[in-house]
Design a protein around this motif. Structure first.
Motif, PDB file in Angstrom:
ATOM      1  N   SER A  94       0.827  -1.213   0.000  1.00  0.00           N
ATOM      2  CA  SER A  94       0.000   0.000   0.000  1.00  0.00           C
ATOM      3  C   SER A  94       0.862   1.264   0.000  1.00  0.00           C
ATOM      4  O   SER A  94       0.382   2.338  -0.343  1.00  0.00           O
TER       5      SER A  94
ATOM      6  N   HIS B  33      -2.729  11.609  -7.735  1.00  0.00           N
ATOM      7  CA  HIS B  33      -2.850  10.181  -7.449  1.00  0.00           C
ATOM      8  C   HIS B  33      -3.156   9.876  -5.994  1.00  0.00           C
ATOM      9  O   HIS B  33      -3.582   8.769  -5.675  1.00  0.00           O
ATOM     10  N   GLN B  34      -2.959  10.833  -5.116  1.00  0.00           N
ATOM     11  CA  GLN B  34      -3.129  10.524  -3.683  1.00  0.00           C
ATOM     12  C   GLN B  34      -3.243  11.816  -2.897  1.00  0.00           C
ATOM     13  O   GLN B  34      -2.670  12.850  -3.286  1.00  0.00           O
TER      14      GLN B  34
ATOM     15  N   GLU C 104       1.115   3.642  -3.051  1.00  0.00           N
ATOM     16  CA  GLU C 104       0.061   4.613  -3.372  1.00  0.00           C
ATOM     17  C   GLU C 104       0.448   6.028  -2.975  1.00  0.00           C
ATOM     18  O   GLU C 104      -0.117   6.997  -3.461  1.00  0.00           O
TER      19      GLU C 104
END
Lengths: 671, 671
Positions: free
Chosen positions: A171, A364-365, A174
């Motif tokens: 994760s 993206h995040q 990310e």
């Protein structure tokens, strides 16, 4: 701009070379000619294009051409080769009688190479964006964005992920920016050619690059086992990239390590070079370099009028009444309440002062990031131990103890709602922080490392207010913002001794001079309105407080583009607090109503315990009349003994995590 | 933008206030009204102007006006008062029957205050330039300029003036920027008002402010005795400015202490505030602040094709032949020659490597500034001891010894002539410096502190070239610029093994294969052309050298906007230099002709001792044929034993102080 490469070709033996699609090879036609050459002609296989500079018409009828001084053959190729040396260029040279003297022959292998990032900020890594090598602010800007990997995927032994030189949880990627190397060409590169990725020493301190490798265990294993080995960092500024052959995509993940600061503008460059071998004994030469630019996303604060998700408060041995009222208020407002136990807070109740909530954002995040104050009292470990976690980041600045004062508590740090000032747009508002008057020497200031950090974020350009006149010295002691349905979408609330005197005089005039403040408050002597109004030293102190607030009012009007109708004066009185050898400073006379907590349209206001008229507190009544017209609901919360009294300060302590990211996310690039 | 100040006026007693001409006072008409007021009217003396916001017509017929919520009286004054409380505004309030309830009376004293600098850069400190508080690059830019006071007015105990906290010589003020405080008003300010000048803590590290005081000893003493006491610095960030009364001008001189660097963008702000007293016990409040902005001027390098004024060379025990030839050459070129004795240089002959000449420039002053390399061999003290002086500045950057390599010598630092690259103008050229290939780890680089310094100057954006392939690793080993009457005004000369092989092959073909290099050179075995051409390892090394130079060629073409016709290939061969445990690196095979000294149109070129054809050195002949067509004159100087040989390097050592300031001065703001 097209990359051009000087190429030397001999007439004695053929030259083999790799040509990157989209670049040019420049061959000096005279330099590669046999002696006595007077004419030349050029032939090439399909897929090769050439022009002769200075430009001349290639008319086969007129072949061979006259070989004049300074002619350059400019060669380019339009698509990748399937085999090594698949294409060919020959330059034939002739003497004055057009008798052939020799051929300079070039064998060409074309490859496509593109190091790609999300330069158009749509969340997708497009192919070979022409702007990928530069960065520009704003809605019509471009350039890829990098997050500081300051959250922690683990729930044990918590430290920001960036402190680890590995990816322990899948994760974690990310939080990183995807970078793709796209190549196309023959199954292998010609002998000795290499691809290498490299960064500068300075950039090595600010990023790491991980490679993504997926290996299928069997033919039926479509998922494969993903691995993310470290590829580049400060210890390995350059690494060879394996070439895969055919059409290939290789994924990399880029991790930001450092927030913007006084000495770091956030721009970093990653290079991908194709190296050509010369001979066994000497190093390879780069013949093509592609580069991409990232900028590290700033830390952004969230304004208090954004609907919060969670409210933080400390439970202490003496604040149960307060806590009960806060619980009800927060529940009514639809927020989650998080109570920090006395064990965790070590008796420190001032949770707003220990930390400030913000976030970082990219296509993206995005996730909230807490800024930990260098204040470091009982709650010192709370942000790191209790808040840092998966998708909840952490950042701090370390100051020398001697430089830290009460002005470093984050009650002294706020951000305005979005404003437009003289045509300049601040879509994320402007940071407000308190310092000493610039005219005064020896005053207290927010420590330089924190101020430098805040200024370096750029997108919420800070405004310095004067708070050193207050004993505690926080901006939230004299100002706050509340939402409003009209005008700029908010009102600025300012503490106003003037408004308080006006209110008290009106009470006196209407026959309520004997009405008492602080009635029924334990341990506090009641005071009548008449007594307040006849206290000359209190009047002097409040004139000074008013002049300090007015100075700030004028700064706020100018720097936030406000007019008087955007401001509401809240009746607050201050009293002097004298300490031997120090200049007298101000504390709130009764609980400071402006130091409220705003949960959407619900305001949690310190209960002022003002004089009662017909059974109702005149200060509460005034507060309601000022604010209810804006659709706001006032809840008065008793913090007298637990916060106002004995601590000589005036605050409702809970702070709020206004991480309503969806409403604010994605706009910071529009500076 | 007009400064507005919130003013509170009582109806109980008159208020006295100072108003700065050009600012506004905002009075909330409701806040100053007696209870039950329904109407109001305003009266004022001449010199006072007011409007009521939201704006409404002032029609005397309709007086009194209805007192509605939110009305603001905006007061301004057009010229300075001669007496305290000379002007007056009264606001009369009435009840619903238009019966007068009271008057709010304001006594006004107007002053003019303007802190002034040369914001339009014409050498004159104009009054109250609207742009004085900001800074913008370019020919249409604005903003005052500050010099780093890095020269030394003394001729003994020489250290840069900025290291002293005083002005010891009156001439020192010429290196500082004049700042003028212009005031106009009554003979004295009202009781308790003060003027104060103040700077931030950060700016205190980068500037000092001196005050100019001239006291006439007698009525007939028109000259007076000038003094320049220190007024502001890091130890005194704020100082009270005496108010003179009437129309007054007070002069200050601002001294820059710090060059632009990675952590310093050069912008500094100086503030002047008017303080208002509140009461005896509390500090004064600033009610007006004027500010001016300066930017520190960058250090600018001078290109080698600018006509030099002075040539520097070392005298050593073994270079008398060389020195004699240099003397003649420099004399012929009309320059001054400065010889550094062996005693001073402590045997270090590489004077070009120890320092680089540049200058700093402003509308009021300009002078040359030497950048001292962290190389620090025998000549370590030369720049400070021999060059620093009145109007000759000094700057250096301190690097850790372990970080310093041969690439930190300033043979590895050059600047191009002015260029335009893809439409972007570099009127001062671009800096060229040598580093390792970015793809290689462990290579040598110019040390970071010097690179950071050069980059921070902004106006000559550096280009990094690859020089680590050379043993000595200097850009001047493979490139230089010469003036040209056509095209861009110059040619780039590049060392070219390819051109050398072509020339030697031509000689061989024409029957001169037995002609000898190095004939008659003491201690050097002659080598024939045939031997050179049959040496395979030499060929390999030179292919590598050529590929390295070609890489640089392509970078130079791209970054300087050059085409092949702007470049001349100079026939130079390199040979490998191997040291156990190190990768082989290149040194010049014969004296490196490209490492020449350019004095206008006269080129002083290392004598190559090439093969002779009909009694003339073929390399010299080729050099002349390449360059004489541009109107240049070639003088070949024998540096074989004194510089080329034994030192394993290849340079003509003298460096030139190209401080032709008049031709370049004043253009650096045009980035």
């Amino acid at each position: 701009m097209i990359q051009s490469r000087t190429l030397r070709v001999g007439y004695d033996k053929p030259t083999s070379v790799v040509c990157v699609v989209g670049t040019e090879l420049n061959v000096d036609l005279n330099r590669s000619a046999p002696p006595n050459s007077k004419f030349f002609s050029v032939k090439c296989t399909s897929n090769v294009h050439y022009i002769i500079m200075p430009w001349r018409q290639r008319t086969s009828n007129r072949c061979p051409h006259l070989l004049i001084e300074g002619l350059i053959l400019v060669i380019s190729m339009s698509s990748a080769s399937e085999e090594i040396n698949e294409s060919k260029v020959s330059i034939s040279y002739y003497d004055e009688n057009k008798k052939k003297l020799g051929d300079a022959v070039l064998h060409l292998t074309a490859v496509e190479i593109s190091l790609d990032v999300d330069a158009d900020r749509d969340g997708v890594v497009e192919k070979n964006n022409p702007n990928k090598g530069s960065w520009k602010w704003g809605p019509d800007g471009h350039g890829a964005i990098l997050l500081v990997n300051c959250d922690c995927e683990r729930t044990y032994w918590k430290r920001p992920d960036l402190e680890q030189r590995l990816i322990s949880e899948a994760s974690d990627i990310e939080d990183m920016s995807l970078m793709v190397l796209r190549t196309r060409g023959p199954a292998k590169l010609p002998e000795g050619y290499k691809l290498t990725m490299h960064i500068s020493q300075g950039d090595g301190e600010t990023i790491r690059v991980y490679r993504f490798i997926k290996e299928a265990k069997s033919d039926h294993d479509t998922e494969g086992l993903a691995e993310y080995p470290l590829f580049l960092d400060s210890a390995a500024l350059s690494s060879e990239v394996p070439y895969s052959g055919g059409a290939a995509e290789m994924k990399f993940y880029v991790e930001g390590l450092k927030f913007l600061d006084k000495d770091f503008d956030g721009l970093i460059t990653i290079n991908l070079s194709l190296l050509e071998p010369i001979s066994k004994d000497v190093p390879e030469t780069p013949i093509f370099t592609d580069k991409v630019v990232f900028k590290v996303a700033p830390w952004i604060m969230t304004p208090n009028i954004l609907q919060p998700e969670e409210v933080f408060v400390c439970s202490t041995s003496d604040n149960s009444t307060f806590l009960e009222q806060i619980k009800n208020f927060v529940q009514k407002s639809g927020c989650h309440l998080r109570i920090c136990s006395n064990y965790v807070s070590r008796g420190d109740r001032w949770i707003q002062d220990e930390m400030e909530f913000g976030y970082i954002d990219s296509p993206h995040q995005q996730f909230p990031v807490v800024l930990d104050s260098p204040r470091d009292r009982g709650l010192v470990d709370f942000p790191l131990h209790e808040l840092l976690g998966p998708d909840f980041g952490y950042v701090t600045r370390v100051a020398e103890r001697k430089d830290v004062s009460s002005l470093d508590s984050f009650g002294n740090l706020d951000v305005s709602p979005p404003v437009i000032v003289n045509g300049k747009n601040y879509p994320l508002g402007r940071i407000l922080l308190g310092v000493a008057f610039p005219t005064a020497t020896g005053g207290r200031n927010m420590t330089k490392v924190v101020q430098d950090f805040l200024r370096a974020q750029k997108v919420q350009e800070p405004i310095a207010l004067f708070t050193d006149w207050l004993l505690v010295g926080h901006v939230d002691e004299f100002m706050t913002f509340v939402p409003a349905p009209d005008r700029k979408g908010f009102r600025l609330l300012l503490a106003s001794p003037d408004a308080a005197y006006k209110l008290f005089k009106g009470l006196q005039k209407d026959g309520h001079g004997q009405a008492k403040l602080f009635e029924g408050v334990e341990g506090q002597e009641p005071v009548t309105v008449d007594e307040v109004l006849s206290n000359d030293s209190l009047l002097t102190q409040n004139k000074y407080a008013q002049s300090c607030i007015d100075w700030n009012r004028d700064v706020l009007k100018r720097e936030l583009g406000l007019v008087d109708w955007d401001i509401i004066d809240v009746p607050i009185l201050f009293r002097p607090w004298e300490k031997a050898g120090q200049q007298p400073r101000a504390v709130a006379y009764y609980p400071d109503m402006v130091n409220m907590i705003v949960l959407g349209k619900n305001l949690g206001i310190p209960k002022p315990f003002g004089p009662k008229v017909n059974g109702r507190c005149a200060l509460e009544a005034e507060m309601c009349s000022l604010l209810e017209g804006l659709g706001l609901s006032c809840t008065f919360i008793d913090d007298f003994t637990s916060y106002h009294q004995g601590w000589e300060r005036c605050t409702v302590a809970p702070t709020s995590a206004g991480n309503g990211l969806t409403s604010n996310g994605g706009t910071w690039r529009c500076e």
